[in-house]
Design an enzyme around this catalytic site. Structure first.
Site, short mmCIF file in Angstrom:
data_model
loop_
_atom_site.label_atom_id
_atom_site.label_comp_id
_atom_site.label_asym_id
_atom_site.label_seq_id
_atom_site.Cartn_x
_atom_site.Cartn_y
_atom_site.Cartn_z
CD GLU A 65 -16.41 -18.24 12.84
OE1 GLU A 65 -16.11 -17.62 13.89
OE2 GLU A 65 -15.57 -18.71 12.06
CD GLU A 253 -14.34 -15.95 8.94
OE1 GLU A 253 -13.38 -16.47 9.57
OE2 GLU A 253 -15.21 -15.26 9.49
#
Length: 356
Positions: A65, A253
């Site tokens: 991220e 995720e």
């Protein structure tokens, strides 16, 4: 070293993430991700780790991220290091992308397993217009460019999104060779997915600070307030293949936060955690993954966030996202119902060879 060996001995394939928002303070003191040297330091670090573990680890993720590190950490100030300002955020975006590209040949030179693979994990937004208005359409297009294509386009197309260029250009610390380094081929793309957003309109967009008006979405929410919309995972995976010709995907995720409660089973006197909402969430998203695979999306794996309850940055120790409950005062671990459910379901998926 010991962790990797223990995982392999128990039939668990480790995927190593080299950077998950954990910059050494010494480098932050020198400018952090606003400093171009940090990208070269990251490549050196990738070399040290891969020299030590490259004989055993299959999966390597350079960054987790990077949008959150760069924009929320260096522009809006919500995450560490808490900086605010357009230049800091744009420089952090560019230097993390550069670090990824610089690390690729270093990693490839050190990885000894013939099946070793290197990729990156992005937090991608799934947005749709809240209505048929031109304002909602424009907001959706701009959010996609700002959150998704700000990283996807440089990685796959060696260019930043045209919609952002007028604001990016004066802030980018761009050097002539950078885009060729950033767009070096890698083996897989990981993406993290939780919810979708319905866009109404752009409220402001100046110096790369984008603010839009949205409405809640999804048919239910967890303790973190995120609406549940499994179809967004399917749509994102299809779009990545169609627009970027991604040849291998991982859902790196996907999970559900809730206020799980520890109880004592009256019949066994054992501690238990019943979490039916998490089981429902996972079941519906795995179904969306299966739908994508049946339609030819090259999804190679699915990672639940998270194995254990943990500290969740802005939310502290609540909500809980783990399959395993952690009693924080004692550190005792209790498998939730979702852990038992996941174990049985994943065994079936592996047997049926669902993932490519």
């Amino acid at each position: 070293d010991r962790l990797v060996d223990e995982l392999l001995e128990n039939g668990i394939e480790p995927f190593a993430t080299l950077y998950h928002w954990d910059l050494p303070q010494t480098l932050e003191n020198q400018g952090g991700w606003t400093n171009r040297q940090t990208a070269h330091d990251f490549a050196d670090y990738a070399g040290v780790v891969s020299q030590r573990l490259g004989d055993r680890i299959k999966g390597w993720i350079t960054f987790n991220e990077p949008f959150v590190t760069a924009i929320v950490g260096y522009m809006t100030g919500g995450f560490a290091p808490g900086r605010r300002g357009g230049f800091s955020g744009v420089a952090a975006v560019h230097h993390q992308l550069l670090a990824h590209g610089l690390a690729l040949p270093v990693l490839r030179s050190n990885l000894k397993r013939p099946d070793a693979e290197v990729g990156i994990a992005l937090s991608l937004d799934y947005s749709e217009p809240a209505n048929d208005s031109q304002a909602a359409q424009e907001a959706t297009r701009l959010v996609d460019a700002y959150i998704n294509r700000l990283f996807l386009d440089p990685l796959y197309k060696a260019a930043y999104p045209a919609e952002l260029w007028s604001q990016l250009e004066p802030l980018l610390p761009l050097q002539p060779e950078d885009m060729a380094i950033i767009s070096r081929p890698f083996d897989f793309l990981g993406f993290n997915y939780y919810t979708r957003n319905l866009q109404i309109e752009v409220e402001s967009f100046q110096d790369m600070h984008l603010k839009t008006k949205t409405v809640p979405t999804g048919d239910a929410t967890g303790a973190n307030g995120l609406g549940i919309y499994p179809q967004g995972l399917y749509q994102l995976s299809k779009r990545l293949v169609a627009d970027y010709l991604v040849s291998k995907l991982y859902v790196t995720e996907n999970g559900f936060g809730d206020t799980d409660q520890l109880e004592e089973d009256s019949s066994t006197n054992e501690l238990v955690v019943h979490d039916p909402a998490r089981i429902d969430y996972l079941a519906r998203h795995i179904e969306a993954v299966g739908q994508a695979i049946k339609e030819g999306v090259p999804l190679a794996g699915y990672f639940v966030w998270s194995l254990l309850d943990n500290f969740e940055w802005l939310h502290g120790y609540e909500p809980r996202l783990g399959l395993v409950y952690i009693d924080y005062p004692t550190q005792r671990r209790i498998l939730k119902d979702s852990a038992y459910w996941s174990a049985s379901v994943f065994l079936v998926l592996l047997h049926e060879e669902l993932f490519v």
